[in-house]
Design an enzyme around this catalytic site. Structure first.
Site, PDB file in Angstrom:
ATOM      1  N   GLY A  29       7.616  10.608  12.097  1.00  0.00           N
ATOM      2  CA  GLY A  29       8.273   9.327  11.821  1.00  0.00           C
ATOM      3  C   GLY A  29       9.758   9.518  11.639  1.00  0.00           C
ATOM      4  N   ASN A  30      10.441   8.478  11.212  1.00  0.00           N
ATOM      5  CA  ASN A  30      11.880   8.588  10.940  1.00  0.00           C
ATOM      6  C   ASN A  30      12.225   7.698   9.749  1.00  0.00           C
ATOM      7  OD1 ASN A  30      12.787   5.875  11.950  1.00  0.00           O
ATOM      8  ND2 ASN A  30      11.876   6.681  13.836  1.00  0.00           N
TER       9      ASN A  30
END
Ligand code: C5P
Length: 240
Positions: A29-30
């Site tokens: 993810g980020n």
């Protein structure tokens, strides 16, 4: 907001990051919080637009009066954008789309294997094989729109706005992205600043125009940045 200047317009906004599964319990993810995209959606609603907000996994509540479609992966986000794009006047891609995804997510939770069991050292590495995700904005650049319309009435032009979260060479990278993705506008922010970028309520952005003009906006609340962006999108709509 500039009351009613988006009345009758259909706008699609993507927000948040994507989650790319590694196995049933893990993902890549980020740090995108979705705040900028949700602010853009709320501002468009207040100006009278019909808003579809395609949201990655974020901690924000669905805003009143906005159609929210939740997705997890970049491929799901692309499919959601494509399914609704035909009627749209504007697409703003504020989502931080993962550039890569695990090639084949494991069906079961990946276990750690002791170095001894593998006859290797404890510090031995584990590699994930990644493949590139589709570039949603780039794939919607002009050639595809033309072929799509070959046997149909030419439809209204889709105004496309991109975002760029940069940690270095903001101006060069932003100019390159604007051209490569044939965007109408590109909004770039320096995510290394503490008052700008992910998870903050303020943003410091540069707005790049297709003719080469650049505007350097001061630090502002994300809601004010959203208003400034729509102020610059509305004139494109006036010419259609
Ligand atoms: O990742 P990049 O810096 O190229 O992102 C620039 C713009 O392109 C953003 O608006 C982002 O939402 C969009 N993008 C996309 N599909 C991707 C990667 C980025 O539409 N796979």
């Amino acid at each position: 907001g500039r009351s009613g200047d988006l009345a009758g317009r259909r706008v699609i906004i993507t927000a948040g990051g994507t989650h790319e599964p590694i196995d049933p319990v893990r993902y890549i993810g980020n740090r995108s919080s979705g705040k900028m995209g949700y602010s853009l959606a709320i501002e468009a609603r207040d100006r009278g637009a019909h808003v579809l907000l395609i949201s990655g996994p974020v901690a924000l509540p669905a805003p009143y009066g906005i159609e929210v479609q939740r997705v997890e992966t970049a491929v799901q986000m692309r499919d959601a954008v494509y399914s609704s794009i035909t009627d749209a006047d504007v697409l703003i891609m504020s989502a931080a789309v993962a550039d890569f995804r695990p090639a084949e997510p494991a069906a079961q939770k990946i276990k750690k294997v002791s170095g001894q069991a593998r006859g290797q050292s404890e510090t031995d590495a584990f590699s994930l094989h990644l493949v590139q995700n589709p570039d949603i904005l780039k794939d919607l650049a002009e050639p595809l729109q033309e072929s799509h319309n070959r046997n149909e009435q030419p439809r209204r032009r889709l105004i496309r706005v991109g975002f760029a979260a940069e940690t270095e060479d903001i101006i060069a990278n932003a100019r390159h992205k604007l051209a490569a993705k044939q965007l109408d506008l590109l909004v770039a922010n320096d995510v290394t600043r503490s008052d700008s970028g992910f998870a903050t309520d303020t943003n410091k952005v540069l707005i790049f125009h297709a003719d080469g003009a650049v505007e350097d906006l001061p630090v502002m609340a994300k809601s004010d940045v959203a208003a400034a962006i729509w102020d610059r999108v509305v004139p494109f709509l006036g010419t259609m």
